[in-house]
Scaffold this active site. Structure first.
Site, short mmCIF file in Angstrom:
data_model
loop_
_atom_site.label_atom_id
_atom_site.label_comp_id
_atom_site.label_asym_id
_atom_site.label_seq_id
_atom_site.Cartn_x
_atom_site.Cartn_y
_atom_site.Cartn_z
N HIS A 175 0.47 -1.09 0.20
CA HIS A 175 0.13 0.06 0.05
C HIS A 175 1.25 1.59 0.08
O HIS A 175 2.66 0.85 0.55
CB HIS A 175 -0.97 0.41 1.98
CG HIS A 175 -2.41 0.90 1.42
ND1 HIS A 175 -2.17 2.47 1.70
CD2 HIS A 175 -3.52 0.80 0.28
CE1 HIS A 175 -2.81 3.32 1.47
NE2 HIS A 175 -4.01 1.78 0.86
N ASP B 294 -7.86 -5.01 0.22
CA ASP B 294 -8.57 -5.56 -1.22
C ASP B 294 -8.14 -7.69 -1.13
O ASP B 294 -8.84 -7.73 -1.85
CB ASP B 294 -7.64 -5.44 -2.93
CG ASP B 294 -7.77 -4.07 -3.10
OD1 ASP B 294 -8.84 -3.18 -3.51
OD2 ASP B 294 -7.23 -2.41 -3.47
#
Length: 449
Positions: A326, A386
């Site tokens: 991320h 996700d």
């Protein structure tokens, strides 16, 4: 798709004349991706809506830290826990918090439920004219087109006053779930050759309940299933102003354009596989891995296949392990932590899911070692939201076509909050600079070239 010789020649012409060496970006201090050299984001604005904490700065260096996501200063994990203890659907509460800046009291929450229920019905003939008559293979594209079309049904679409912006925000938050489920049903009928079905709206339902009601033929779902989807929506509702889709909404809003144009841009951004589309790509990647690795419990076999993924030898040849890493979070993504916990609790009750969950957990464990071996990348990475969201959706029997659209439906609350904040507080069009590398050249007449 077969590419013609003419098109290949044109692309060769483009490549010959349109290369920018990577060294030039460093030479001129260009912050590609609006990222600083240390990986932090370029400061482009101020917000009171949310905060994403993923690292500490010590002597100008990033130090990995536990991820924390706050909405208006409140830890999202505490919001989730508070709603769960009260056995209350929380997405609507998050909508109020993001838009108005503080938690609603009971009377305010009831008023919000009434407003959203009132706006849930789509404009007359909208579904027939905008969705049924123009099916789309991709639900995200249909969401963007439908949002743009709503402009034509709005009697006052260009007014950016606070009052009108609030009204439009409530309508979009209420109507996007219905647009999504209509688009899904039409896609099933047109492209999947399956039956489509449309259930009448039940205004007493929460948004999460209304979605499950709309996508299931028998309209049946459990209380726990609805609360789990509501949890997913709460976690996806907002993620600060720097994420790509929210930034897109703010960039367009800074021009003074209408809300429909701005939100359509956010949807287009979220569709990308490097952004919200990653949840679908995670499941595609994992299904490919499951098909080609005969022993899911073997660390060596899973590791070796992940190496092939990163080397672009298998999968979609992107070299990405979707769902890992991320831009801000380092040690953990708090949303992924919550979803992983939910997936772990649910897995034993679903056939074959325990083994799938354990495989996901193994990939999460091995991915950092694979990146270090292949690329020499020692950066601390963890699973992002996700990675586990698709697995949770699968346990809820939600079709893969709806994974990313559900992200968009949830994020509408955050997008609307940021649009209003941009218009009300920033008051300046965004206009960054690009350095030109072209040199002055004389024009040459065509017969002399």
């Amino acid at each position: 798709m077969r590419v013609s010789k003419e098109l290949q020649d044109l692309c060769s012409e483009f490549r010959e004349n349109n290369q920018i060496p990577m060294a030039k970006f460093d030479l001129y201090g260009v912050k590609r991706g609006l990222r600083n050299p240390d990986g932090t984001g370029v400061l482009a604005g101020l917000t009171q809506i949310s905060n994403v904490h993923g690292y500490l700065i010590n002597d100008s260096e990033r130090v990995p830290d536990k991820g924390i996501l706050t909405y208006r200063g409140i830890d999202v994990a505490d919001i989730v826990e508070g709603c769960r203890k009260a056995d209350r659907f929380g997405y609507e509460e998050v909508v109020w918090l993001l838009l108005f800046g503080k938690l609603p009291v009971s009377a305010q929450l009831e008023k919000l439920h009434a407003v959203l229920s009132f706006y849930r019905e789509l404009p007359e003939n909208f579904a027939e004219d905008m969705i049924l008559k123009a099916p789309s293979r991709n639900i995200m594209n249909k969401l963007a087109r439908s949002v743009l079309a709503l402009y034509s049904y709005d009697e006052n679409p260009d007014d950016i006053s606070l009052e009108n912006s609030m009204r439009q925000s409530f309508q979009l938050i209420a109507q996007l779930p219905a647009i999504m489920t209509y688009a899904y049903q039409v896609k099933r009928r047109r492209f999947d050759k399956q039956s489509m079905f449309f259930h009448p709206v039940n205004p007493s339902q929460s948004i999460a309940e209304s979605i499950l009601d709309a996508i299931r033929p028998d309209r049946k779902f459990t209380h726990d299933e609805a609360h789990l989807l509501d949890l997913c929506m709460m976690l996806h509702a907002e993620h600060s102003g720097g994420n790509n889709s929210t930034f897109a909404v703010r960039v367009l809003s800074s021009t003074g354009t209408d809300i429909y144009s701005a939100i359509a841009a956010g949807i287009g951004s979220l569709k990308g596989p490097k952004h919200g589309g990653a949840n679908h790509r995670v499941m595609m990647m994992m299904r490919d891995l499951m098909q080609h690795v005969d022993d899911w419990g073997s660390e060596k076999k899973v590791y070796d296949y992940l190496v092939k993924i990163v080397n672009k030898e298998v999968g979609d040849h992107s070299g990405l392990i979707y769902g890992m890493g991320h831009a801000v979070y380092t040690l953990s993504d708090p949303r992924a932590v919550i979803l992983k916990s939910e997936a772990e609790k649910l897995a034993p009750a679903h056939d074959g899911m325990k083994e799938k969950f354990e495989l996901f957990e193994l990939v999460e464990k091995l991915a950092p070692k694979v990146f270090e071996e292949v690329h020499g990348d020692t950066k601390v990475i963890s699973a992002n939201v996700d990675f586990y969201s698709g697995l949770v959706y699968e346990m809820l029997n939600i079709p893969t076509d709806l994974y990313t659209p559900l992200f968009a439906v949830s994020r509408m609350a955050g997008w609307c909050a940021h649009r209003i904040e941009e218009i009300e507080t920033a008051k300046r069009i965004m206009r960054p600079a690009y350095r030109s590398l072209s040199k002055s050249k004389p024009y040459i007449p065509i017969d002399e070239r």
